[in-house]
Design a protein around this motif. Structure first.
Motif, PDB file in Angstrom:
ATOM      1  N   SER A 234       0.850  -1.188   0.000  1.00 52.79           N
ATOM      2  CA  SER A 234       0.000   0.000   0.000  1.00 52.79           C
ATOM      3  C   SER A 234       0.887   1.240   0.000  1.00 52.79           C
ATOM      4  O   SER A 234       2.063   1.195   0.399  1.00 52.79           O
ATOM      5  N   ALA A 235       0.323   2.355  -0.422  1.00 56.12           N
ATOM      6  CA  ALA A 235       1.096   3.598  -0.477  1.00 56.12           C
ATOM      7  C   ALA A 235       1.628   3.977   0.904  1.00 56.12           C
ATOM      8  O   ALA A 235       2.767   4.437   1.050  1.00 56.12           O
ATOM      9  N   GLU A 236       0.801   3.754   1.940  1.00 57.55           N
ATOM     10  CA  GLU A 236       1.191   4.135   3.294  1.00 57.55           C
ATOM     11  C   GLU A 236       2.330   3.260   3.821  1.00 57.55           C
ATOM     12  O   GLU A 236       3.298   3.759   4.413  1.00 57.55           O
ATOM     13  N   SER A 237       2.214   1.950   3.617  1.00 51.19           N
ATOM     14  CA  SER A 237       3.276   1.053   4.075  1.00 51.19           C
ATOM     15  C   SER A 237       4.576   1.317   3.335  1.00 51.19           C
ATOM     16  O   SER A 237       5.662   1.337   3.934  1.00 51.19           O
ATOM     17  N   GLN A 238       4.475   1.533   2.047  1.00 52.15           N
ATOM     18  CA  GLN A 238       5.668   1.823   1.260  1.00 52.15           C
ATOM     19  C   GLN A 238       6.335   3.131   1.703  1.00 52.15           C
ATOM     20  O   GLN A 238       7.561   3.227   1.755  1.00 52.15           O
ATOM     21  N   LYS A 239       5.515   4.111   2.048  1.00 58.90           N
ATOM     22  CA  LYS A 239       6.074   5.383   2.515  1.00 58.90           C
ATOM     23  C   LYS A 239       6.863   5.176   3.808  1.00 58.90           C
ATOM     24  O   LYS A 239       7.957   5.723   3.968  1.00 58.90           O
ATOM     25  N   GLY A 240       6.311   4.381   4.727  1.00 61.84           N
ATOM     26  CA  GLY A 240       7.013   4.126   5.976  1.00 61.84           C
ATOM     27  C   GLY A 240       8.307   3.366   5.774  1.00 61.84           C
ATOM     28  O   GLY A 240       9.344   3.700   6.368  1.00 61.84           O
ATOM     29  N   LEU A 241       8.273   2.339   4.946  1.00 65.07           N
ATOM     30  CA  LEU A 241       9.473   1.539   4.703  1.00 65.07           C
ATOM     31  C   LEU A 241      10.540   2.331   3.953  1.00 65.07           C
ATOM     32  O   LEU A 241      11.737   2.181   4.215  1.00 65.07           O
ATOM     33  N   GLN A 242      10.116   3.185   3.021  1.00 65.50           N
ATOM     34  CA  GLN A 242      11.083   4.027   2.308  1.00 65.50           C
ATOM     35  C   GLN A 242      11.666   5.078   3.245  1.00 65.50           C
ATOM     36  O   GLN A 242      12.854   5.427   3.138  1.00 65.50           O
ATOM     37  N   ARG A 244      12.365   4.627   6.318  1.00 66.83           N
ATOM     38  CA  ARG A 244      13.445   3.970   7.050  1.00 66.83           C
ATOM     39  C   ARG A 244      14.728   3.937   6.221  1.00 66.83           C
ATOM     40  O   ARG A 244      15.822   4.178   6.741  1.00 66.83           O
ATOM     41  N   GLN A 245      14.595   3.634   4.939  1.00 64.90           N
ATOM     42  CA  GLN A 245      15.777   3.618   4.072  1.00 64.90           C
ATOM     43  C   GLN A 245      16.443   4.990   4.031  1.00 64.90           C
ATOM     44  O   GLN A 245      17.660   5.104   4.113  1.00 64.90           O
ATOM     45  N   ASP A 246      15.625   6.035   3.904  1.00 65.85           N
ATOM     46  CA  ASP A 246      16.171   7.389   3.806  1.00 65.85           C
ATOM     47  C   ASP A 246      16.811   7.837   5.119  1.00 65.85           C
ATOM     48  O   ASP A 246      17.763   8.621   5.117  1.00 65.85           O
ATOM     49  N   LEU A 247      16.286   7.342   6.243  1.00 59.92           N
ATOM     50  CA  LEU A 247      16.810   7.715   7.553  1.00 59.92           C
ATOM     51  C   LEU A 247      18.175   7.081   7.817  1.00 59.92           C
ATOM     52  O   LEU A 247      18.937   7.572   8.661  1.00 59.92           O
ATOM     53  N   MET A 248      18.503   6.033   7.095  1.00 58.21           N
ATOM     54  CA  MET A 248      19.747   5.307   7.368  1.00 58.21           C
ATOM     55  C   MET A 248      20.994   6.167   7.187  1.00 58.21           C
ATOM     56  O   MET A 248      22.025   5.904   7.812  1.00 58.21           O
ATOM     57  N   LYS A 249      20.919   7.223   6.364  1.00 58.17           N
ATOM     58  CA  LYS A 249      22.097   8.066   6.175  1.00 58.17           C
ATOM     59  C   LYS A 249      22.483   8.810   7.445  1.00 58.17           C
ATOM     60  O   LYS A 249      23.596   9.319   7.560  1.00 58.17           O
ATOM     61  N   TYR A 250      21.569   8.846   8.407  1.00 52.66           N
ATOM     62  CA  TYR A 250      21.845   9.512   9.677  1.00 52.66           C
ATOM     63  C   TYR A 250      22.031   8.516  10.822  1.00 52.66           C
ATOM     64  O   TYR A 250      21.977   8.875  11.988  1.00 52.66           O
ATOM     65  N   SER A 406      15.817  -7.063   6.501  1.00 49.67           N
ATOM     66  CA  SER A 406      17.265  -6.861   6.531  1.00 49.67           C
ATOM     67  C   SER A 406      17.802  -6.627   5.122  1.00 49.67           C
ATOM     68  O   SER A 406      18.653  -5.755   4.901  1.00 49.67           O
ATOM     69  N   LYS A 407      17.301  -7.416   4.179  1.00 49.91           N
ATOM     70  CA  LYS A 407      17.769  -7.254   2.794  1.00 49.91           C
ATOM     71  C   LYS A 407      17.402  -5.884   2.231  1.00 49.91           C
ATOM     72  O   LYS A 407      18.162  -5.297   1.456  1.00 49.91           O
ATOM     73  N   MET A 408      16.236  -5.368   2.615  1.00 49.37           N
ATOM     74  CA  MET A 408      15.869  -4.004   2.196  1.00 49.37           C
ATOM     75  C   MET A 408      16.900  -2.998   2.695  1.00 49.37           C
ATOM     76  O   MET A 408      17.400  -2.166   1.941  1.00 49.37           O
ATOM     77  N   MET A 409      17.201  -3.065   3.994  1.00 49.84           N
ATOM     78  CA  MET A 409      18.113  -2.091   4.576  1.00 49.84           C
ATOM     79  C   MET A 409      19.507  -2.189   3.966  1.00 49.84           C
ATOM     80  O   MET A 409      20.203  -1.182   3.821  1.00 49.84           O
ATOM     81  N   LEU A 410      19.912  -3.394   3.606  1.00 47.41           N
ATOM     82  CA  LEU A 410      21.231  -3.610   3.011  1.00 47.41           C
ATOM     83  C   LEU A 410      21.272  -3.299   1.524  1.00 47.41           C
ATOM     84  O   LEU A 410      22.340  -3.345   0.904  1.00 47.41           O
ATOM     85  N   GLY A 411      20.119  -3.002   0.934  1.00 48.70           N
ATOM     86  CA  GLY A 411      20.062  -2.702  -0.489  1.00 48.70           C
ATOM     87  C   GLY A 411      20.101  -3.925  -1.380  1.00 48.70           C
ATOM     88  O   GLY A 411      20.317  -3.811  -2.598  1.00 48.70           O
ATOM     89  N   GLU A 412      19.875  -5.105  -0.792  1.00 46.91           N
ATOM     90  CA  GLU A 412      19.896  -6.335  -1.586  1.00 46.91           C
ATOM     91  C   GLU A 412      18.592  -6.558  -2.331  1.00 46.91           C
ATOM     92  O   GLU A 412      18.547  -7.319  -3.298  1.00 46.91           O
ATOM     93  N   VAL A 413      17.513  -5.939  -1.864  1.00 47.15           N
ATOM     94  CA  VAL A 413      16.234  -5.924  -2.572  1.00 47.15           C
ATOM     95  C   VAL A 413      15.671  -4.517  -2.442  1.00 47.15           C
ATOM     96  O   VAL A 413      16.028  -3.769  -1.524  1.00 47.15           O
ATOM     97  N   THR A 414      14.791  -4.135  -3.353  1.00 45.02           N
ATOM     98  CA  THR A 414      14.143  -2.839  -3.237  1.00 45.02           C
ATOM     99  C   THR A 414      13.053  -2.898  -2.169  1.00 45.02           C
ATOM    100  O   THR A 414      12.617  -3.984  -1.773  1.00 45.02           O
ATOM    101  N   VAL A 415      12.614  -1.739  -1.725  1.00 44.26           N
ATOM    102  CA  VAL A 415      11.519  -1.694  -0.763  1.00 44.26           C
ATOM    103  C   VAL A 415      10.282  -2.353  -1.349  1.00 44.26           C
ATOM    104  O   VAL A 415       9.620  -3.172  -0.697  1.00 44.26           O
ATOM    105  N   GLU A 416       9.974  -2.036  -2.581  1.00 44.47           N
ATOM    106  CA  GLU A 416       8.797  -2.615  -3.221  1.00 44.47           C
ATOM    107  C   GLU A 416       8.956  -4.118  -3.431  1.00 44.47           C
ATOM    108  O   GLU A 416       8.051  -4.906  -3.131  1.00 44.47           O
TER     109      GLU A 416
END
Length: 444
Positions: A234-242, A244-250, A406-416
């Motif tokens: 869903s758009a909402e779940s994807q927004k939350g998971l993305q 998290r990915q964007d927050l990782m730079k901090y 974990s794979k999402m955060m490591l960039g091994e799979v996309t969020v979607e």
């Protein structure tokens, strides 16, 4: 949907024959026929368990009951308990995470408390089930309209932060929203080898519950929709998971290997400015032996998301194991009542535990001394027991979420792509378990 248990609270309290007159000697009297009985359970290496261990000599002296315990890492606890129950082992007490309650109750591994409250000779006349926060008794100890366990190790997700680091960066308080944390605080607090935030994300239940699920609810997402199908794309779940990915730079490098201890230590040692962690870790962060924070430690509610403030909810209950002998069941029930009672709530909190009893947090000195109390109590007025689904299928689903989260955060799979993979595998488990053909109730 989850059943409300207000009627259960009233019924269980009546069964207990609760009175307004406390008998100071009830425990000693109840324990006399059980002197010499040994009971056993599993504890975690966390503040609440260290607190009750510190108080144990008082219980053993009063009752003559010996409490044996083994300290086990959280990640191994459910497996160890399930093996013990299925092999008719020696555990007399179950430590029940809120997401295990359905599995333990449906398999008959734990006893409903009504079996014991019906016997006044072994029940505290001031048991007062209504004295627990309703949210906690519901989420941690209840299933199918019955109470099985009493809340023991109780958690609310809170924002712990280094107020000195924030002040030095020009902030006079913590972020009120997740977006503010990332977009405003993140850049200013990430410099010179220090980072704005740490989100414990180690693969396992830490990844699936403390990291992955934490960014779904505040952004309006969820693991499942009303039909028990995956809602992760869903758009909402994807927004939350993305997010998290964007927050990782901090966050510190290697954040995917951070468990609770690493996240708490990063804040305690000044490596990061903020963490969202369980209330139970307050004691660790205020202990001069483990923390450099001193007066710089501050606590606030978790930030709000687009869907509002929906903090993490976690915790454990203690329940009587069905495999125990009759004497052990009675002795275990005495211990559980004592460990979760209003009588020792103050001593438990002062030793580092977090009581599930409402009354202790009305005490002015407790509110003044422990900075976590007011934000924690506020979060327990409105919460989401389904923050992690409590159904018996959760352990298998948790492993899938942990793997692909974990794979999402490591960039091994996309969020979607990761969300789709989790959804497909999760629905296969639920179909096999009968959740789509009416054979199973969905959430209690």
């Amino acid at each position: 949907m989850r059943k409300l248990i207000h009627a259960t609270l009233c019924a269980a309290t009546m069964l207990a024959g609760a009175t307004t007159i406390a008998r100071a000697d009830w425990l000693e009297d109840a324990a006399k026929p059980l002197a010499g009985t040994e009971i056993s359970g599993i504890f975690l290496d966390r503040p609440g368990y260290r607190a009750i261990i510190k108080l144990l000599p008082e219980f053993e002296k009063k009752t003559g009951i010996k409490v044996n315990y083994e300290i086990v890492p959280y990640e191994n606890t459910r497996e160890k308990e399930v093996l013990n129950f299925t092999s008719q082992g020696d555990l007399t007490m179950a430590l029940v995470d809120l997401v295990w309650i359905g599995e333990f109750a449906e398999n008959g591994w734990i006893e409903p408390v009504e079996k014991f409250t019906a016997d006044a000779s072994i029940t505290d006349p001031n048991l007062k089930l209504e004295g627990f926060f309703p949210l906690l008794l519901d989420a941690f100890g209840s299933w199918g309209g019955k109470v099985y366990g009493l809340p023991f190790d109780n958690y609310s997700g809170l924002l712990f932060y280094n107020s000195c680091m924030l002040k030095d960066a020009g902030f006079d308080g913590p972020p009120k929203t997740w977006d503010e944390l990332k977009d405003v605080y993140g850049p200013k607090l990430t410099a010179d080898g220090k980072y704005a935030f740490a989100l414990q994300s180690l693969r396992g239940e830490t990844q699936s519950a403390d990291s992955f699920m934490r960014v779904l609810w505040p952004f309006g997402g969820s693991l499942l929709d009303k039909d028990f199908k995956s809602n992760l794309n869903s758009a909402e779940s994807q927004k939350g998971l993305q997010f998290r990915q964007d927050l990782m730079k901090y966050m510190p490098p290697g954040i995917v290997s951070f468990d609770h201890a690493e996240a708490v230590n990063a804040l305690a040692q000044g490596q990061v400015a903020m963490i969202t962690e369980w209330s139970a870790f307050y004691g660790t962060l205020t202990d001069p032996a483990t923390s450099k924070l001193g007066d710089c430690l501050a606590v606030a509610p978790e930030p709000e998301g687009p869907a509002g403030r929906l903090p993490a909810l976690g915790g454990f209950s203690l329940a009587v194991a069905s495999q125990a002998s009759d004497e052990q069941k009675k002795a275990t029930w005495l211990f559980i009542q004592w460990a979760t009672s209003e009588e020792i709530a103050r001593a438990y909190v002062e030793a580092g535990g977090v009581s599930g009893r409402m009354a202790i947090y009305n005490e002015a000195d407790i509110k003044a001394k422990y900075k976590f109390v007011e934000p924690m109590v506020a979060s327990w007025q409105k919460g989401v027991p389904e923050f992690r689904p409590r159904f018996p299928a959760w352990p298998a689903i948790s492993e899938i979420v942990a793997e692909f989260g974990s794979k999402m955060m490591l960039g091994e799979v996309t969020v979607e792509g990761g969300a789709k993979e989790i959804g497909t595998r999760m629905e296969a488990i639920l179909e096999k378990e009968g959740y789509y053909d009416g054979k199973k109730e969905k959430l209690q």
